[in-house]
Design a protein around this motif. Structure first.
Motif, PDB file in Angstrom:
ATOM      1  N   ASP A 287      38.383  38.922  43.312  1.00 32.79           N
ATOM      2  CA  ASP A 287      37.347  39.872  42.944  1.00 32.79           C
ATOM      3  C   ASP A 287      36.474  40.224  44.142  1.00 32.79           C
ATOM      4  O   ASP A 287      36.201  41.399  44.411  1.00 32.79           O
ATOM      5  CB  ASP A 287      36.482  39.303  41.821  1.00 32.79           C
ATOM      6  CG  ASP A 287      37.301  38.920  40.597  1.00 32.79           C
ATOM      7  OD1 ASP A 287      38.324  39.577  40.356  1.00 32.79           O
ATOM      8  OD2 ASP A 287      36.915  37.986  39.899  1.00 32.79           O
ATOM      9  N   THR A 288      36.036  39.203  44.854  1.00 30.57           N
ATOM     10  CA  THR A 288      35.178  39.427  46.012  1.00 30.57           C
ATOM     11  C   THR A 288      35.924  40.169  47.110  1.00 30.57           C
ATOM     12  O   THR A 288      35.373  41.055  47.763  1.00 30.57           O
ATOM     13  CB  THR A 288      34.669  38.078  46.560  1.00 30.57           C
ATOM     14  OG1 THR A 288      34.027  37.358  45.513  1.00 30.57           O
ATOM     15  CG2 THR A 288      33.691  38.296  47.697  1.00 30.57           C
TER      16      THR A 288
ATOM     17  N   PHE B  60      40.189  39.427  35.131  1.00 27.30           N
ATOM     18  CA  PHE B  60      38.844  39.068  35.544  1.00 27.30           C
ATOM     19  C   PHE B  60      38.526  37.594  35.325  1.00 27.30           C
ATOM     20  O   PHE B  60      37.382  37.172  35.502  1.00 27.30           O
ATOM     21  CB  PHE B  60      37.825  39.925  34.776  1.00 27.30           C
ATOM     22  CG  PHE B  60      37.983  41.401  35.030  1.00 27.30           C
ATOM     23  CD1 PHE B  60      37.283  42.018  36.060  1.00 27.30           C
ATOM     24  CD2 PHE B  60      38.834  42.172  34.258  1.00 27.30           C
ATOM     25  CE1 PHE B  60      37.433  43.371  36.308  1.00 27.30           C
ATOM     26  CE2 PHE B  60      38.994  43.529  34.497  1.00 27.30           C
ATOM     27  CZ  PHE B  60      38.290  44.132  35.536  1.00 27.30           C
TER      28      PHE B  60
ATOM     29  N   TRP C 255      40.971  46.658  37.398  1.00 27.26           N
ATOM     30  CA  TRP C 255      40.600  45.563  38.305  1.00 27.26           C
ATOM     31  C   TRP C 255      40.782  45.960  39.764  1.00 27.26           C
ATOM     32  O   TRP C 255      39.825  45.919  40.546  1.00 27.26           O
ATOM     33  CB  TRP C 255      41.447  44.334  37.986  1.00 27.26           C
ATOM     34  CG  TRP C 255      41.126  43.131  38.825  1.00 27.26           C
ATOM     35  CD1 TRP C 255      40.013  42.351  38.762  1.00 27.26           C
ATOM     36  CD2 TRP C 255      41.955  42.563  39.848  1.00 27.26           C
ATOM     37  NE1 TRP C 255      40.086  41.336  39.675  1.00 27.26           N
ATOM     38  CE2 TRP C 255      41.272  41.440  40.365  1.00 27.26           C
ATOM     39  CE3 TRP C 255      43.203  42.899  40.373  1.00 27.26           C
ATOM     40  CZ2 TRP C 255      41.800  40.648  41.379  1.00 27.26           C
ATOM     41  CZ3 TRP C 255      43.728  42.112  41.379  1.00 27.26           C
ATOM     42  CH2 TRP C 255      43.032  40.996  41.875  1.00 27.26           C
TER      43      TRP C 255
ATOM     44  N   LEU D 177      37.399  47.758  41.131  1.00 28.83           N
ATOM     45  CA  LEU D 177      36.548  46.922  41.978  1.00 28.83           C
ATOM     46  C   LEU D 177      36.534  47.417  43.423  1.00 28.83           C
ATOM     47  O   LEU D 177      35.523  47.287  44.120  1.00 28.83           O
ATOM     48  CB  LEU D 177      37.008  45.463  41.923  1.00 28.83           C
ATOM     49  CG  LEU D 177      36.725  44.712  40.627  1.00 28.83           C
ATOM     50  CD1 LEU D 177      37.121  43.245  40.758  1.00 28.83           C
ATOM     51  CD2 LEU D 177      35.247  44.806  40.252  1.00 28.83           C
TER      52      LEU D 177
END
Length: 252
Positions: A46-47, A135, A168, A172
């Motif tokens: 995610d980061t 997620f 996702w 993101l």
């Protein structure tokens, strides 16, 4: 100030600097590995996506070095495609290996507990879990495999996988890109990138390490008592989800 070289092997800026013109390929491989190579629990995906999007903004709008020198549209497309292909490979691994993939010692990330957690996620959300799992650390690693082992309808799985990859992967990445238009937030993210990455790694690894320690401890005691600590074929088959599980509608 925290140096951004504190953990260079996870620092997107370090990856881009080291990979040079192959930076986007490296990022895409990491995204692919999240669900395609069963190592997603080790990667702060995610980061990474948010930071990659932000660095793309710098590459397009700043004269300073350090940005990703590609148009955001191409970056988001490449990352989304990598996420999609990773999910497809994960499904095929589960489909081909079948219940045998669960025949492992009760230790590490391949513990029965992690399989049960993923199965519980599917039981609750049905096919929608393929999207939501993107997620959730650890679950996103095993969800494609569980779907393959349980023989979820391939066309439906592919549809959910595509939607999840877009939300996702593309979502993101664009989120990180648009952060560039908010200088205070973008500056904070860039300044404290290591803190963010360390936090992401810690949050991701804590449950993994905890379950590894617990399962290893249980395995040692079971072995000392002469008990079998390996899932046998019959047990593995019981862990396979019924195809009807994937047809469940999410209860609002």
């Amino acid at each position: 100030m925290i140096s951004t070289g504190l953990i260079p092997w996870l620092d997107p800026e370090g990856i881009i600097a080291a990979a040079g013109p192959w930076a986007l390929v490296v990022v895409c491989f990491i995204v692919f590995a999240e669900t395609g190579l069963l190592v997603g629990f080790l990667l702060p995906g995610d980061t990474l996506l948010v930071i990659t999007g932000l660095l793309t903004f710098y590459g397009m709008h700043s004269a300073t070095s350090g940005g990703l020198d590609f148009d955001i549209w191409w970056v988001a497309l490449a990352i989304g495609l990598s996420a999609f292909l990773g999910g497809e490979v994960g499904y095929l691994i589960g489909h081909k290996a079948g219940p045998r993939i669960f025949e492992r010692k009760e230790s590490g990330v391949f513990s029965i507990r992690n399989v049960q957690r993923t199965n519980a996620f599917f039981t609750r959300f049905g096919g929608l879990a393929v999207i939501l799992a993107r997620f959730v650390p650890i679950v996103r690693t095993f969800a494609p495999v569980a779907a393959g082992v349980g023989h979820m309808n391939y066309k439906k799985y592919t549809f959910y996988n595509l939607v999840g990859a877009v939300i996702w992967g593309v979502g993101l990445t664009y989120f990180g890109y648009f952060l560039g238009y908010i200088p205070p937030v973008a500056g904070f993210v860039q300044e404290y990138i290591d803190v963010i990455l360390i936090g992401a790694v810690v949050l991701t690894l804590i449950p993994t390490v905890w379950h590894y320690v617990q399962s290893s401890h249980k395995a040692k005691h079971a072995a000392a008592a002469g008990e079998d600590v390996t899932t046998d074929p019959d047990e593995a088959r019981h862990m396979v989800l019924d195809p009807e599980t994937f047809e469940k509608k999410h209860d609002h």
